[in-house]
Structure formats: C-alpha cells, structure tokens
Design a protein around this motif. Structure first.
Motif, mmCIF file in Angstrom:
data_model
loop_
_atom_site.group_PDB
_atom_site.id
_atom_site.type_symbol
_atom_site.label_atom_id
_atom_site.label_comp_id
_atom_site.label_asym_id
_atom_site.label_seq_id
_atom_site.Cartn_x
_atom_site.Cartn_y
_atom_site.Cartn_z
ATOM 1 N N PRO A 64 -3.204 14.111 -0.099
ATOM 2 C CA PRO A 64 -3.012 15.177 0.899
ATOM 3 C C PRO A 64 -1.761 15.835 0.373
ATOM 4 N N PRO A 65 -1.158 16.850 1.174
ATOM 5 C CA PRO A 65 0.058 17.383 1.143
ATOM 6 C C PRO A 65 1.114 16.501 1.491
ATOM 7 N N ILE A 66 2.212 16.377 0.801
ATOM 8 C CA ILE A 66 3.217 15.201 0.996
ATOM 9 C C ILE A 66 3.642 15.046 2.344
ATOM 10 N N TRP A 67 3.774 16.269 3.185
ATOM 11 C CA TRP A 67 4.076 16.276 4.733
ATOM 12 C C TRP A 67 3.015 15.463 5.323
ATOM 13 N N ALA A 96 0.905 -1.111 0.077
ATOM 14 C CA ALA A 96 -0.090 -0.109 0.067
ATOM 15 C C ALA A 96 0.943 1.247 0.110
ATOM 16 N N VAL A 97 1.861 1.405 0.658
ATOM 17 C CA VAL A 97 2.928 2.422 0.658
ATOM 18 C C VAL A 97 3.307 2.661 -0.603
ATOM 19 N N GLY A 98 3.817 1.617 -1.364
ATOM 20 C CA GLY A 98 4.289 1.895 -2.724
ATOM 21 C C GLY A 98 3.281 2.162 -3.680
ATOM 22 N N LEU A 99 1.906 1.709 -3.382
ATOM 23 C CA LEU A 99 0.698 2.023 -4.539
ATOM 24 C C LEU A 99 0.566 3.448 -4.228
ATOM 25 N N TRP A 100 0.472 3.787 -2.866
ATOM 26 C CA TRP A 100 0.125 5.115 -2.399
ATOM 27 C C TRP A 100 1.291 6.292 -3.220
ATOM 28 N N ILE A 142 4.708 -0.099 -5.861
ATOM 29 C CA ILE A 142 5.225 1.263 -6.951
ATOM 30 C C ILE A 142 4.935 0.815 -8.495
ATOM 31 N N ALA A 143 5.593 -0.714 -8.472
ATOM 32 C CA ALA A 143 5.208 -1.239 -10.112
ATOM 33 C C ALA A 143 3.964 -1.454 -10.389
ATOM 34 N N LEU A 158 9.563 9.225 -1.659
ATOM 35 C CA LEU A 158 9.586 9.641 -0.311
ATOM 36 C C LEU A 158 8.885 8.860 0.543
ATOM 37 N N LEU A 159 7.749 8.299 0.414
ATOM 38 C CA LEU A 159 6.988 7.396 1.352
ATOM 39 C C LEU A 159 7.662 6.181 1.536
ATOM 40 N N PRO A 160 8.272 5.369 0.643
ATOM 41 C CA PRO A 160 9.051 4.123 0.649
ATOM 42 C C PRO A 160 10.507 4.434 1.429
ATOM 43 N N VAL A 161 10.650 5.608 1.351
ATOM 44 C CA VAL A 161 11.997 5.864 2.225
ATOM 45 C C VAL A 161 11.754 6.305 3.792
#
Length: 193
Positions: free
Chosen positions: A110-113, A49-53, A159-160, A64-67
């Motif tokens: 949402p905003p990236i933060w 889900a983190v990669g998808l989002w 992500i893929a 950024l999210l996967p880091v």
C-alpha cells in the motif's frame, strides 16, 4: 544453518502460551521491560512482522514502520497506565499478528501512509496492554525504556530476515514467514474464544 531452523521450530512447538499479558514475570525496571516483549510470542511475531514488512516494502518503510510502532506504542502505554478504557485489547493484539503477517504473506504494497496507519493502529493495542499491566514495583520510565529498546531489536530482527528479499528465493521465504506469523496470530485469536 538448517539445524538452527529445526531448533527454532522445535522451541516454538514446545513453548507454552504467551505470558506477556497475564501479569506474570519479572517485576522490576529496565531489565524487566527489556525482557517483557521477548517473553510473549504474541508480541514477538507482531514486532518481527513490522520489520519484515518494512524490509519488504523498502525505503522509506524499512525505517519508518519500525519508528512509528514504538512511538504509537508509547502513546498506547500511557493510555493503559492512566486507565483509559479500551475495548478488545487482546483481540487487537491477536489481529495484529494476523493482519501484519498477511501483509507480508500476500506481498501487499500500500501507500506508505496506509502502512504506517495500520502499524500505528496495532501499536496502540500492544502499548495499552503493557501499560495497563505495568508491574506495580516497576519504574514506569525504566520499564518503558527497556520495553521500547527490546521492541526495536525485534523490529531489527524482522528487517534482517526481510533482507532475504534481495534474492529470488528470499521473497518466498519472507512471504512464508509472514504466513507463519498470521497463523500464530490466528492461534491466539482462536485461543481467546
């Protein structure tokens, strides 16, 4: 291609409960850490889900999210190893599947933060659970390294899949995937009651 989808669905239906947080499994170092995330469906769905989002939100969220997740997860793992009390860990993990899945399913932008903050919040629960249940015979450093690499690979899988949003039909597929993830998270939450 369709045959693989059917096989994947069949395997998910026939799979047993998530065993990532009950102390079962390999007790070793790097290999154990590498395998641990993929053996628990609760962790798999949240990482995908983190990669998808991230892919759905585009740059800079796609990287950024996967880091953010593994960095904050490592902090949560340290808290678990140190035995710092943390309430409702399993509930937080179940809610991560629901929350992150819904972000994708509802196409929330949402905003990236805010996205990073939400991902980091859920990462603490995942890291804490694995740190608290680190196998006693495992090398904490080797186990953690394997665990973070495996988590990153699950993010890459998300992500893929998320790159399907390039096509008009792909956004529907990705959003449906988010819905499935939210349902799996809901199943974990109900199973805890």
């Amino acid at each position: 291609m369709r045959r693989y989808l059917y096989y994947s669905i069949l395997l998910m239906i026939l799979s047993g409960p998530a065993a990532a947080h009950i102390g079962n499994g390999l007790a070793g170092g790097f290999t154990s850490g590498l395998m641990h995330p993929v053996l628990g469906l609760d962790h798999v769905v949240a990482m995908v889900a983190v990669g998808l989002w991230g892919a759905f939100l585009g740059s800079p969220a796609i990287w950024l999210l996967p880091v953010v997740f593994p960095l904050v997860m490592a902090f949560g793992g340290a808290l678990g190893i140190l035995g710092v009390p943390m309430p409702a860990v399993e509930t937080g993990i179940a809610l991560s599947g629901i929350g992150l899945g819904l972000m994708v399913a509802l196409a929330v932008r949402p905003p990236i933060w805010v996205a990073a903050l939400l991902v980091g919040f859920f990462a603490i629960f995942h890291g804490y659970a694995h740190g608290a249940e680190l196998p006693t015979s495992a090398s904490p450093l080797a186990f953690s390294l394997g665990f973070v690499i495996s988590t990153g690979l699950l993010h890459l899988a998300g992500i893929a899949l998320g790159t399907l949003t390039r096509w008009p039909w792909g956004e529907g597929v990705v959003r449906a995937g988010g819905g499935v993830i939210a349902l799996v998270g809901g199943g974990f939450l109900v199973g805890m009651l």
